[in-house]
Design an enzyme around this catalytic site. Structure first.
Site, PDB file in Angstrom:
ATOM      1  N   TYR A 166      15.083  26.165 -35.826  1.00 58.12           N
ATOM      2  CA  TYR A 166      16.305  25.360 -35.737  1.00 58.12           C
ATOM      3  C   TYR A 166      16.518  24.619 -37.059  1.00 58.12           C
ATOM      4  CZ  TYR A 166      15.661  26.131 -30.698  1.00 58.12           C
ATOM      5  OH  TYR A 166      15.483  26.705 -29.457  1.00 58.12           O
ATOM      6  N   ASP A 192       7.246  19.760 -31.643  1.00 61.58           N
ATOM      7  CA  ASP A 192       6.666  19.582 -30.309  1.00 61.58           C
ATOM      8  C   ASP A 192       5.143  19.672 -30.340  1.00 61.58           C
ATOM      9  OD1 ASP A 192       9.192  19.356 -29.206  1.00 61.58           O
ATOM     10  OD2 ASP A 192       9.244  21.395 -28.396  1.00 61.58           O
ATOM     11  N   ASP A 228      14.571  14.262 -28.986  1.00 58.80           N
ATOM     12  CA  ASP A 228      13.252  14.609 -28.446  1.00 58.80           C
ATOM     13  C   ASP A 228      12.169  14.542 -29.523  1.00 58.80           C
ATOM     14  OD1 ASP A 228      15.574  15.928 -27.434  1.00 58.80           O
ATOM     15  OD2 ASP A 228      14.376  17.306 -26.242  1.00 58.80           O
ATOM     16  N   HIS A 258      13.577  19.889 -36.192  1.00 63.29           N
ATOM     17  CA  HIS A 258      12.983  19.966 -34.860  1.00 63.29           C
ATOM     18  C   HIS A 258      12.005  21.135 -34.784  1.00 63.29           C
ATOM     19  CE1 HIS A 258      12.619  18.803 -30.733  1.00 63.29           C
ATOM     20  NE2 HIS A 258      12.839  20.041 -30.331  1.00 63.29           N
ATOM     21  N   LYS A 259      12.424  22.283 -35.274  1.00 67.01           N
ATOM     22  CA  LYS A 259      11.557  23.457 -35.355  1.00 67.01           C
ATOM     23  C   LYS A 259      12.036  24.313 -36.524  1.00 67.01           C
ATOM     24  CE  LYS A 259      10.918  23.892 -30.307  1.00 67.01           C
ATOM     25  NZ  LYS A 259      11.013  24.811 -29.135  1.00 67.01           N
ATOM     26  N   TRP A 295      13.312  10.051 -24.450  1.00 67.62           N
ATOM     27  CA  TRP A 295      12.337  10.378 -25.491  1.00 67.62           C
ATOM     28  C   TRP A 295      12.429   9.377 -26.643  1.00 67.62           C
ATOM     29  CZ3 TRP A 295       8.739  13.353 -23.855  1.00 67.62           C
ATOM     30  CH2 TRP A 295       8.943  14.573 -23.214  1.00 67.62           C
ATOM     31  N   ARG A 346      17.436  12.379 -20.615  1.00 65.66           N
ATOM     32  CA  ARG A 346      16.042  12.513 -21.045  1.00 65.66           C
ATOM     33  C   ARG A 346      15.902  12.431 -22.560  1.00 65.66           C
ATOM     34  NH1 ARG A 346      13.221  16.850 -17.976  1.00 65.66           N
ATOM     35  NH2 ARG A 346      13.378  18.408 -19.629  1.00 65.66           N
TER      36      ARG A 346
END
Length: 410
Positions: free
Chosen positions: A174, A126, A181, A170-171, A255, A251
């Site tokens: 995670y 992100d 996203d 993603h992170k 993305w 959503r």
């Protein structure tokens, strides 16, 4: 008797005070009813993109305030909003939109290029998204802080942990997970940096991110993409056979579609992966049409519109609208998607846009946030997605609305 008389007199005075307050309120509303003609920044003669942008700037004079935080933060949602402001500046030439971006850059990035509050070692995809605004800031100002900040974000992508199939996590918190996203958060910056400052040698790797998550989240029956994939299949929300999350979230597909139309800006026409990405854009766009509501919008949980608690959600619908409009304009999508995008925008105006008496614009019906795992645990169920707060003027909904309005010249 005197006590009773005083009590009656107090009640009478209270009633009169209430009437006076009510009268003042009504008078104020009446005065505001004429403001739309005199307040030029909210005038209905302006495009919707400027009307909303001006409304945001009125409510939040500084961009970092749009998250309603007491302190500035480096934030993907502000990056999304300021991406739309950058496009608005490019179309209108009005310096106030660029100044809004620049003030954020100067606040969040010091003279050495250090990003306030950013921690590379969290390896959060992100955090890359707001980096997209730095290209224009650097080109316009030649301020070296922006170049250094871009180099920092690029170095994160170089070291970012990957799944066994070479997909960007993603992170860090995670592990071995890819979410739809994340394609928007990382891929457009990655592609722009690689083609601007490097020799475009990573476009295959960027395309691989789209290909991998497409293959692993595609539902053959509907043509839709599940929200996420856990290659380790260890998460409670992950299907133990294939690692897919259990539901379609509009959503998240928004993305992915926005990532596709934006990243394609950096693929030369002769690049072999360009046609692959355009094909994904066409397939998913076509599949979504089967789930479009008569208003032109889409439900929060895309394929379960008939279930109690589901609702027509603003941000996902706006993202589809933008992707369809830009995809058509660039020649990636067939002609029909232009009218479909207009139908969606009409639905946004009728279903989620609210205009105050003075012309100030708000966006309703925005899912505040949604994800998987974490604490408290998010299980990816239908019940989970509809339980997330529904809010007004959240940046997930304001940024894409401006992008859609600009793409359609509405």
């Amino acid at each position: 008797m005197n006590v009773r008389f005083r009590r009656v007199n107090q009640i009478f005075l209270a009633i009169m005070l209430c009437l006076m307050i009510s009268s003042c309120k009504n008078e104020k509303k009446l005065d505001n009813s004429n403001a739309i003609a005199t307040n030029e920044q909210f005038s209905d003669s302006l495009p919707w993109s400027q009307r909303l942008a001006n409304s945001i700037m009125k409510r939040h004079p500084k961009a970092w305030q749009t998250e309603n935080d007491s302190l500035p933060k480096w934030n993907y949602k502000i990056g999304l909003l300021l991406t739309s402001f950058e496009r608005l500046f490019e179309q209108t030439g009005e310096d106030k939109y660029f100044d809004y971006i620049q003030e954020f850059g100067e606040t969040l990035i010091d003279s050495s290029g250090t990003i306030y509050g950013y921690t590379k070692d969290s390896y959060n995809i992100d955090n890359i998204n707001a980096g997209k605004i730095l290209f224009k800031l650097y080109k316009t100002t030649n301020d070296q802080r922006y170049l250094q900040a871009m180099k920092t974000l690029r170095s994160q992508l170089e070291d970012h942990p990957r799944t066994p199939s070479n997909g960007l996590w993603h992170k860090k918190i995670y592990p071995n997970q890819m979410w739809l996203d994340g394609l928007y958060m990382g891929a457009p910056f990655y592609a722009q940096y690689n083609t601007t400052f490097e020799d475009g040698d990573r476009l295959d790797d960027i395309a691989h991110q789209f290909e991998l998550i497409w293959k692993q989240t595609l539902d053959e029956e509907t043509g839709l993409l599940f929200h996420a994939w856990d290659e380790s299949k260890q998460m409670g929300w992950a299907n133990k056979k294939d690692g897919k999350s259990p539901n379609f979230w509009s959503r998240s597909m928004g993305w992915y579609l926005m990532a596709l139309v934006d990243v394609l800006d950096f693929y030369p026409e002769n690049h072999p992966k360009r046609s692959v990405l355009i094909n994904y854009l066409n397939q998913l766009s076509e599949s979504l049409l089967a789930f479009q509501h008569t208003t032109g919008l889409w439900y929060q949980v895309t394929d379960k519109g008939e279930m109690e608690g589901n609702y027509l959600e603003a941000s996902g619908s706006e993202m589809f609208c933008y992707a369809f409009a830009k995809g058509h304009e660039k020649g990636y999508l067939p002609e029909k998607f232009k009218s479909i995008a207009h139908k969606t925008f009409d639905g946004l105006l009728s279903e989620v846009v609210e205009v105050e008496a003075d012309g100030e614009v708000h966006i309703n019906n925005i899912c505040k946030s949604a994800g998987l795992g974490g604490n408290p645990y998010r299980d990816g169920s239908f019940e989970y997605y509809i339980s997330e707060p529904i809010v007004t003027d959240n940046l997930h909904g304001t940024g894409p609305f401006i992008l859609a309005a600009l793409a359609l010249n509405r």
